[in-house]
Design a protein around this motif. Structure first.
Motif, PDB file in Angstrom:
ATOM      1  N   LEU A   1     -34.862  75.904  13.636  1.00 53.64           N
ATOM      2  CA  LEU A   1     -35.121  77.290  13.282  1.00 53.64           C
ATOM      3  C   LEU A   1     -36.606  77.621  13.425  1.00 53.64           C
ATOM      4  CD1 LEU A   1     -33.031  77.509   9.972  1.00 53.64           C
ATOM      5  CD2 LEU A   1     -32.325  78.282  12.245  1.00 53.64           C
ATOM      6  N   ASP A   2     -36.883  78.880  13.674  1.00 54.86           N
ATOM      7  CA  ASP A   2     -38.266  79.343  13.651  1.00 54.86           C
ATOM      8  C   ASP A   2     -38.732  79.585  12.221  1.00 54.86           C
ATOM      9  OD1 ASP A   2     -39.088  79.767  16.556  1.00 54.86           O
ATOM     10  OD2 ASP A   2     -37.155  80.787  16.488  1.00 54.86           O
ATOM     11  N   VAL A   3     -37.792  79.979  11.371  1.00 57.21           N
ATOM     12  CA  VAL A   3     -38.117  80.232   9.970  1.00 57.21           C
ATOM     13  C   VAL A   3     -36.843  80.173   9.143  1.00 57.21           C
ATOM     14  CG1 VAL A   3     -37.934  82.730  10.334  1.00 57.21           C
ATOM     15  CG2 VAL A   3     -39.175  81.877   8.346  1.00 57.21           C
ATOM     16  N   MET A   4     -36.983  79.712   7.905  1.00 60.52           N
ATOM     17  CA  MET A   4     -35.886  79.751   6.940  1.00 60.52           C
ATOM     18  C   MET A   4     -36.272  80.708   5.826  1.00 60.52           C
ATOM     19  SD  MET A   4     -32.992  78.763   5.523  1.00 60.52           S
ATOM     20  CE  MET A   4     -32.363  77.133   5.922  1.00 60.52           C
ATOM     21  N   LEU A   5     -35.363  81.615   5.473  1.00 58.53           N
ATOM     22  CA  LEU A   5     -35.533  82.480   4.308  1.00 58.53           C
ATOM     23  C   LEU A   5     -34.674  81.909   3.191  1.00 58.53           C
ATOM     24  CD1 LEU A   5     -36.441  85.074   2.832  1.00 58.53           C
ATOM     25  CD2 LEU A   5     -34.475  86.241   3.872  1.00 58.53           C
ATOM     26  N   SER A   6     -35.306  81.581   2.081  1.00 60.81           N
ATOM     27  CA  SER A   6     -34.591  80.890   1.017  1.00 60.81           C
ATOM     28  C   SER A   6     -35.086  81.348  -0.345  1.00 60.81           C
ATOM     29  CB  SER A   6     -34.786  79.370   1.149  1.00 60.81           C
ATOM     30  OG  SER A   6     -34.255  78.676   0.040  1.00 60.81           O
ATOM     31  N   MET A   7     -34.266  81.133  -1.340  1.00 55.97           N
ATOM     32  CA  MET A   7     -34.694  81.294  -2.719  1.00 55.97           C
ATOM     33  C   MET A   7     -35.478  80.036  -3.122  1.00 55.97           C
ATOM     34  SD  MET A   7     -33.123  84.176  -3.098  1.00 55.97           S
ATOM     35  CE  MET A   7     -33.213  84.374  -1.310  1.00 55.97           C
ATOM     36  N   ASP A   8     -35.913  79.990  -4.373  1.00 59.61           N
ATOM     37  CA  ASP A   8     -36.444  78.747  -4.942  1.00 59.61           C
ATOM     38  C   ASP A   8     -35.228  77.863  -5.205  1.00 59.61           C
ATOM     39  OD1 ASP A   8     -37.539  76.717  -6.489  1.00 59.61           O
ATOM     40  OD2 ASP A   8     -37.739  77.966  -8.283  1.00 59.61           O
ATOM     41  N   SER A   9     -34.775  77.168  -4.161  1.00 55.05           N
ATOM     42  CA  SER A   9     -33.506  76.446  -4.237  1.00 55.05           C
ATOM     43  C   SER A   9     -33.565  75.186  -3.391  1.00 55.05           C
ATOM     44  CB  SER A   9     -32.361  77.337  -3.740  1.00 55.05           C
ATOM     45  OG  SER A   9     -32.509  77.575  -2.349  1.00 55.05           O
ATOM     46  N   ALA A  10     -32.462  74.440  -3.406  1.00 51.75           N
ATOM     47  CA  ALA A  10     -32.404  73.197  -2.636  1.00 51.75           C
ATOM     48  C   ALA A  10     -32.617  73.441  -1.146  1.00 51.75           C
ATOM     49  CB  ALA A  10     -31.063  72.499  -2.871  1.00 51.75           C
ATOM     50  N   ASN A  11     -32.143  74.586  -0.637  1.00 55.47           N
ATOM     51  CA  ASN A  11     -32.300  74.855   0.789  1.00 55.47           C
ATOM     52  C   ASN A  11     -33.761  74.977   1.198  1.00 55.47           C
ATOM     53  OD1 ASN A  11     -29.661  75.060   2.232  1.00 55.47           O
ATOM     54  ND2 ASN A  11     -29.211  76.468   0.567  1.00 55.47           N
ATOM     55  N   MET A  12     -34.599  75.460   0.306  1.00 52.29           N
ATOM     56  CA  MET A  12     -36.037  75.483   0.584  1.00 52.29           C
ATOM     57  C   MET A  12     -36.536  74.061   0.828  1.00 52.29           C
ATOM     58  SD  MET A  12     -39.170  76.770  -1.888  1.00 52.29           S
ATOM     59  CE  MET A  12     -38.644  75.744  -3.276  1.00 52.29           C
ATOM     60  N   HIS A  13     -36.064  73.140   0.016  1.00 51.28           N
ATOM     61  CA  HIS A  13     -36.519  71.755   0.141  1.00 51.28           C
ATOM     62  C   HIS A  13     -35.897  71.054   1.348  1.00 51.28           C
ATOM     63  CE1 HIS A  13     -38.708  72.086  -3.545  1.00 51.28           C
ATOM     64  NE2 HIS A  13     -37.625  72.505  -4.179  1.00 51.28           N
ATOM     65  N   LEU A  14     -34.658  71.385   1.671  1.00 53.00           N
ATOM     66  CA  LEU A  14     -34.034  70.788   2.850  1.00 53.00           C
ATOM     67  C   LEU A  14     -34.774  71.210   4.112  1.00 53.00           C
ATOM     68  CD1 LEU A  14     -30.222  71.147   2.056  1.00 53.00           C
ATOM     69  CD2 LEU A  14     -31.722  69.195   1.645  1.00 53.00           C
TER      70      LEU A  14
ATOM     71  N   LYS B   1     -42.855  89.598   6.065  1.00 52.35           N
ATOM     72  CA  LYS B   1     -43.256  88.186   6.010  1.00 52.35           C
ATOM     73  C   LYS B   1     -42.610  87.389   7.142  1.00 52.35           C
ATOM     74  CE  LYS B   1     -45.642  87.453   2.021  1.00 52.35           C
ATOM     75  NZ  LYS B   1     -46.843  86.628   1.827  1.00 52.35           N
ATOM     76  N   ILE B   2     -41.330  87.646   7.368  1.00 53.42           N
ATOM     77  CA  ILE B   2     -40.611  86.927   8.427  1.00 53.42           C
ATOM     78  C   ILE B   2     -41.210  87.240   9.785  1.00 53.42           C
ATOM     79  CG2 ILE B   2     -38.400  86.767   9.645  1.00 53.42           C
ATOM     80  CD1 ILE B   2     -37.039  87.171   6.911  1.00 53.42           C
ATOM     81  N   LYS B   3     -41.450  88.521  10.042  1.00 55.82           N
ATOM     82  CA  LYS B   3     -41.989  88.922  11.342  1.00 55.82           C
ATOM     83  C   LYS B   3     -43.395  88.367  11.558  1.00 55.82           C
ATOM     84  CE  LYS B   3     -39.288  93.157  11.974  1.00 55.82           C
ATOM     85  NZ  LYS B   3     -39.328  94.648  12.093  1.00 55.82           N
ATOM     86  N   LEU B   4     -44.214  88.377  10.520  1.00 54.23           N
ATOM     87  CA  LEU B   4     -45.573  87.840  10.640  1.00 54.23           C
ATOM     88  C   LEU B   4     -45.543  86.360  10.980  1.00 54.23           C
ATOM     89  CD1 LEU B   4     -47.500  89.560   7.681  1.00 54.23           C
ATOM     90  CD2 LEU B   4     -47.980  89.796  10.135  1.00 54.23           C
ATOM     91  N   LEU B   5     -44.648  85.624  10.307  1.00 54.32           N
ATOM     92  CA  LEU B   5     -44.573  84.190  10.567  1.00 54.32           C
ATOM     93  C   LEU B   5     -44.087  83.914  11.986  1.00 54.32           C
ATOM     94  CD1 LEU B   5     -43.407  81.554   8.006  1.00 54.32           C
ATOM     95  CD2 LEU B   5     -42.898  81.282  10.412  1.00 54.32           C
ATOM     96  N   ILE B   6     -43.059  84.624  12.405  1.00 53.49           N
ATOM     97  CA  ILE B   6     -42.525  84.423  13.759  1.00 53.49           C
ATOM     98  C   ILE B   6     -43.579  84.756  14.822  1.00 53.49           C
ATOM     99  CG2 ILE B   6     -40.873  85.340  15.460  1.00 53.49           C
ATOM    100  CD1 ILE B   6     -38.831  85.514  13.181  1.00 53.49           C
ATOM    101  N   ASN B   7     -44.290  85.868  14.624  1.00 49.93           N
ATOM    102  CA  ASN B   7     -45.313  86.279  15.587  1.00 49.93           C
ATOM    103  C   ASN B   7     -46.477  85.291  15.619  1.00 49.93           C
ATOM    104  OD1 ASN B   7     -43.880  88.563  16.334  1.00 49.93           O
ATOM    105  ND2 ASN B   7     -44.879  89.876  14.810  1.00 49.93           N
ATOM    106  N   SER B   8     -46.766  84.661  14.492  1.00 50.76           N
ATOM    107  CA  SER B   8     -47.866  83.693  14.471  1.00 50.76           C
ATOM    108  C   SER B   8     -47.553  82.427  15.240  1.00 50.76           C
ATOM    109  CB  SER B   8     -48.206  83.336  13.006  1.00 50.76           C
ATOM    110  OG  SER B   8     -47.176  82.529  12.433  1.00 50.76           O
ATOM    111  N   LYS B   9     -46.262  82.169  15.481  1.00 49.60           N
ATOM    112  CA  LYS B   9     -45.850  80.956  16.203  1.00 49.60           C
ATOM    113  C   LYS B   9     -45.802  81.166  17.713  1.00 49.60           C
ATOM    114  CE  LYS B   9     -42.640  78.395  14.403  1.00 49.60           C
ATOM    115  NZ  LYS B   9     -41.349  77.927  13.892  1.00 49.60           N
ATOM    116  N   LYS B  10     -45.943  82.426  18.153  1.00 44.79           N
ATOM    117  CA  LYS B  10     -45.828  82.711  19.587  1.00 44.79           C
ATOM    118  C   LYS B  10     -47.133  82.402  20.311  1.00 44.79           C
ATOM    119  CE  LYS B  10     -42.236  86.226  19.114  1.00 44.79           C
ATOM    120  NZ  LYS B  10     -41.881  87.642  19.279  1.00 44.79           N
TER     121      LYS B  10
END
Length: 351
Positions: free
Chosen positions: A261-274, A342-351
């Motif tokens: 993935l380019d980015v994961m959107l998650s809560m403060d949860s296990a998926n954030m850590h995975l 936030k998502i768009k900024l992160l994705i654009n920073s990786k380009k």
């Protein structure tokens, strides 16, 4: 004890999934720093599947806490089974009643033991309703490291990803997420407790706006039942969306997907850590809980958190306490636009 005389180390972290995941970067780092020592990780059967591409000197053992190892008698049975391995050192990364009993029994047999300092007093001051002391506390990674330091281990944090030394595992037939024309976004919209979950009606706005662009492909993660039902409703309604919720793919497949993935959107949860374990940047949403508690994902950037600063935050360590205000403003005042930006900024920073 002379570090050169240590032969076998028992590490205890029985639950929860996110906490076990947070132990992996530290456990792998210490194992790789001391290849001549055999380390054994005692954890739950479910969490034991997380230890992918583990160091050669790391053994994983599952405690059957809901089976033959339940209760005081069961813990003594577990101790008797473990003591046959002749451990020199016990590192308790959990510090709950079960692990306290185990380390006490090992201490009686002459083992050197050390346990995590969870900072419970500091956390109470951070989450209290009045006279709140709002400051950054030690991360769980630091607290885990301190346990090993007490036992004489000195090491650098060398962990980058579960897949840092191998090619990303291939996905099963029928699953293909590669698309060079789109940015790949994972969304894990749920958590164990209400105080951590971004309101579903607002999350749907995030989904609808992102999915309306052919620049993005969205992949959902969640469990069977209620989560799967809601996510399936979204995938039926919105284009550019695929659901992995309730699919029982197994950790290796899910982590392989997350690593691409380019980015994961998650809560403060296990998926954030995975996602953190496979070096994927995470946009994390925080409501009743707070990064100050020390539960941010491994090497995640604080600037990628989404939160509203309120005098009452954080009110809970785990997000399980009812909202004092009754309105969960900490979550409802986060707008979908804040998250999307936030998502768009992160994705654009990786380009």
């Amino acid at each position: 004890m002379d570090i050169n005389k240590i032969k076998k180390v028992l590490i205890i972290r029985l639950s929860a999934l996110g906490d076990v995941a947070m132990s992996i970067p530290i456990v792998y780092s210490v194992c790789r720093a001391y290849p001549q020592i055999e380390f054994t990780m005692l954890t739950s059967p479910h969490a034991s599947n997380l230890f992918i591409e583990k160091p050669a000197n790391l053994v994983i053992i599952s405690a059957q806490i809901r089976g033959r190892h339940s209760g005081i008698k069961g813990l003594y049975t577990l101790y008797r089974e473990l003591r046959n391995s002749s451990f020199n050192i016990i590192a308790d990364l959990h510090d709950v009643l079960r692990s306290k009993i185990l380390r006490f029994l090992f201490a009686l047999s002459g083992c050197k033991v050390a346990h995590i300092n969870k900072g419970r007093k500091e956390k109470r001051k951070l989450t209290t309703r009045e006279h709140k002391q709002k400051k950054q506390l030690k991360s769980s990674f630091v607290r885990y490291t301190e346990v090993f330091n007490k036992l004489g281990f000195s090491f650098n944090e060398t962990f980058i990803s579960l897949f840092q030394n191998i090619a990303t595992p291939p996905l099963p037939d029928g699953i293909n997420i590669s698309d060079n024309s789109k940015s790949l976004i994972g969304i894990a919209p749920f958590a164990k407790h209400k105080g951590k979950i971004y309101p579903i009606e607002l999350m749907e706005i995030v989904v609808s706006q992102l999915s309306s662009s052919d620049k993005y492909q969205i992949f959902f993660f969640g469990s069977k039942g209620h989560e799967e039902t809601i996510i399936n409703e979204w995938t039926n309604k919105y284009s550019n969306t695929i659901s992995f919720a309730g699919k029982n793919l197994g950790f290796e497949t899910e982590l392989s997907i997350m690593s691409q993935l380019d980015v994961m959107l998650s809560m403060d949860s296990a998926n954030m850590h995975l996602a953190s374990l496979v070096n994927t940047p995470v946009i994390s949403i925080w409501g009743a809980t707070h990064p100050y508690v020390g539960f941010m994902g491994w090497r995640q950037d604080k600037s990628n958190t989404v939160e509203i600063e309120l005098p009452c935050r954080p009110c809970s360590i785990f997000g399980n306490k009812p909202c004092w205000r009754k309105d969960y403003a900490c979550l409802y005042e986060i707008t979908p636009e804040m998250i999307i930006e936030k998502i768009k900024l992160l994705i654009n920073s990786k380009k």
